[in-house]
Design an enzyme around this catalytic site. Structure first.
Site, PDB file in Angstrom:
ATOM      1  N   LYS A 250       1.017  -6.243   8.041  1.00 32.39           N
ATOM      2  CA  LYS A 250      -0.160  -6.816   9.057  1.00 32.39           C
ATOM      3  C   LYS A 250      -0.650  -8.219   9.260  1.00 32.39           C
ATOM      4  O   LYS A 250      -1.207  -8.488   9.749  1.00 32.39           O
ATOM      5  CB  LYS A 250      -1.303  -5.664   8.996  1.00 32.39           C
ATOM      6  N   ASP A 285      -8.545   2.538   3.956  1.00 28.64           N
ATOM      7  CA  ASP A 285      -9.078   2.866   4.630  1.00 28.64           C
ATOM      8  C   ASP A 285      -8.903   4.095   5.151  1.00 28.64           C
ATOM      9  O   ASP A 285      -9.804   4.864   6.432  1.00 28.64           O
ATOM     10  CB  ASP A 285      -9.167   1.843   6.533  1.00 28.64           C
TER      11      ASP A 285
END
Length: 610
Positions: A250, A285
């Site tokens: 990311k 997450d």
């Protein structure tokens, strides 16, 4: 077939052939979807049996899920970046003279509503009683630091309040020590700025009849705050509180982190700051999304992210995780949450439907030949794929197909086109058209994502009698919609109005639909693979599950906000596993899942005595 990379030899008559050739590359047949899902399943099983594969299938050592009866006051903190993100959640238990209370901290970093991080003070630089903290790293579109207070009400509901802080872009690519020092400073600053008030302690989240506080040493001599870390980047996890960073994703590339224990990196930061805090749990997450959805819905088999990045975590039988060998966890049996790291699916690109536009994106990325699946479906990259197509049509020679051959500084900029603009374009077309039926209500009062198909889940903008570029044959209503899109293109692309026609607007709309539709279909492959792996479905259909409802938790801007993304995803799942299974899917948003889920994981860590 007309050339599609350089688009040489284009003429006014051949433009339609060029557009159709591009469209054919983005189409996914039912057979292609089945082939991709079958490869997903093969990679799942390989990752469960061996370490060091792109589809890492990381055992999380989280062996229970909540049921929604848990109560308590929770704070959480997270960090998210514009196209790159990082989150930290902190959860702690505190015992007072006359009462017990639960708190969790969750920080998120974002550009909006910014507030400078106060200079850390030493309020917590001393031994404290019975606190449990969790820290978390994840992904969002914008850069901000947010601290939230979450109240678990015990009836599948929670409320929260928040505060935001500023973070530097330099942390993304600087030294890892600077990044983790910032996390430590953030925790210190929030605890200093927002003193909590007494509240009753919650019961243990994964069992009844006991309190998580009963598992802690609450004596005055307790030297440190137990902390759990939620980390949304690939790690090789060997225990609930140990895991080495495998790679950054990311857009992150912080130095001197890969190969190091992420728990120890954060612990070292607390030690440098003389903060008496101890990491006790490491969680992804997506695991947080799974646990949060389980809390609000009473159960969940899959937590998944479809936003800036993508990943999924699901509940697997421990006996299937053969790479655990003779470890105590495998001997114990039962279930365990597995973090798939499916963003790295098919890095070889032997199965994924690669186009020249995908190759260009990958070649120019900071991690070529890695995170292939993520680059096909996540919000960080969809705008860039769309920009690559648009530029090829602008540069077509000798006859430009878009904007009279004129671009803009924004279109010429790497990652200059945000996926949010694609969403705005598609929404402008959908406004006023038939919408799916109203969403089902969840037990926590929020909305499930409807299983109804949108009016046009598979964009087919051409008809047997009209090509999508023949705007003069459109109805007045559709021409009005195209005019709205034209205005968006002029504004968002920073183009001269004289260079943007209704036909150009139709082509930009078509391009956005092509890229987003492919992303949603591929996302459906990932969900279908989990359904088959957990024996809730059979690839190809023909299987009726015992469960009346199959609950999936999702988070991320694509699944929540992009028009028709969920309907297109569901259509893909229906193709792969049949209508009987798809109709039973209860896909619901795990809002603030990383924070609420991390709070619940921290409590499980205390249950295990970590």
């Amino acid at each position: 077939m007309a050339p599609i990379s350089a688009l040489i030899g284009s003429t006014e008559d051949s433009a339609r052939q060029i557009l159709d050739a591009i469209e054919s590359q983005f189409q996914l047949s039912d057979d292609a979807l089945v082939r991709i899902t079958d490869q997903f399943l093969k990679d799942f099983r390989l990752g469960l049996s061996e370490y060091n594969h792109p589809m890492a299938m990381i055992p999380t050592f989280v062996t229970g899920v909540p049921n929604g009866s848990e109560t308590g006051l929770v704070f959480h903190s997270s960090y998210a970046w514009a196209h790159f993100s990082f989150q930290v959640s902190c959860h702690f238990l505190e015992k007072h003279k006359s009462s017990r209370r639960l708190h969790c901290f969750y920080h998120v970093l974002c550009f909006t509503g910014l507030k400078d991080l106060p200079r850390p003070r030493s309020r917590w630089n001393k031994p404290v009683r019975s606190r449990i903290l969790t820290t978390e790293c994840a992904t969002y579109f914008t850069l901000f630091s947010r601290v939230c207070e979450v109240q678990l009400k015990g009836n599948h509901q929670f409320t929260l309040r928040q505060q935001k802080y500023r973070v530097s872009e330099a942390l993304k690519t600087g030294e890892a020590t600077a990044l983790f020092d910032y996390l430590a400073d953030s925790v210190d600053a929030f605890l200093t700025e927002f003193p909590s008030s007494p509240n009753s302690a919650p019961p243990d989240p994964f069992a009844t009849g006991s309190s998580a506080l009963d598992l802690l040493d609450t004596s005055d001599s307790s030297p440190a705050v137990p902390l759990g870390l939620t980390f949304s980047f690939p790690v090789e996890q060997t225990a609930l509180n140990r895991g080495k960073v495998l790679t950054w994703t990311k857009g992150f590339s912080a130095k001197n982190a890969i190969g190091h224990d992420v728990v120890q990196l954060l612990q070292d930061a607390f030690d440098r700051k003389h903060l008496h805090v101890r990491c006790v749990a490491l969680v992804n997450d997506t695991v947080g999304a799974l646990l949060s959805r389980a809390y609000t819905a009473g159960g969940c088999i899959l937590g998944s992210i479809f936003g800036t990045g993508t990943n999924g975590a699901y509940v697997e039988k421990v006996e299937n995780i053969t790479k655990l060998g003779d470890s105590p966890a495998r001997k114990h049996g039962g279930d365990m949450v597995v973090n798939t790291e499916w963003g790295a699916f098919n890095n070889t690109r032997t199965t994924l439907p690669t186009t020249p536009y995908d190759n260009k994106l990958d070649r120019e990325s900071i991690n070529p030949r890695l995170q292939a699946f993520e680059k096909f479906i996540s919000g960080m990259y969809l705008g860039e794929i769309t920009r690559n197509i648009i530029l090829s049509l602008i540069d077509a020679a000798p006859y430009p197909i878009l904007f009279n051959g004129r671009a803009s500084a924004l279109l010429n900029k790497h990652y200059g086109l945000d996926t949010a603009v694609m969403s705005e374009i598609e929404q402008a077309w959908e406004n006023g058209r038939d919408q799916p039926s109203s969403n089902d209500k969840l037990v926590n009062g929020s909305h499930a994502i409807s299983n109804a198909s949108a009016a046009h889940p598979h964009p087919s903008l051409s008809t047997p009698t009209r090509h999508f570029t023949e705007v003069d044959k459109l109805s007045p209503e559709d021409r009005s919609r195209l005019e709205r899109i034209r205005n968006i293109v002029i504004q968002r692309f920073a183009l001269d109005a004289a260079d943007v026609t209704l036909r150009d607007a139709a082509i930009v709309h078509w391009t956005s639909c092509l890229v987003a539709n492919r992303a949603a279909k591929l996302s459906g492959c990932a969900i279908a693979a989990v359904l088959v792996q957990t024996e809730k479905a059979k690839l190809g259909g023909g299987f009726v599950p015992k469960d009346e409802k199959i609950t999936i938790g999702v988070d991320g801007s694509l699944i929540e906000h992009y028009p028709n993304f969920n309907a297109r995803l569901r259509a893909s799942v229906r193709t792969l596993v049949g209508e009987e299974v798809e109709a039973r899917l209860n896909i619901g948003l795990a809002k603030d899942g990383s924070g609420v889920g991390a709070a619940l994981c921290a409590l499980q860590a205390t249950k295990q005595g970590l």
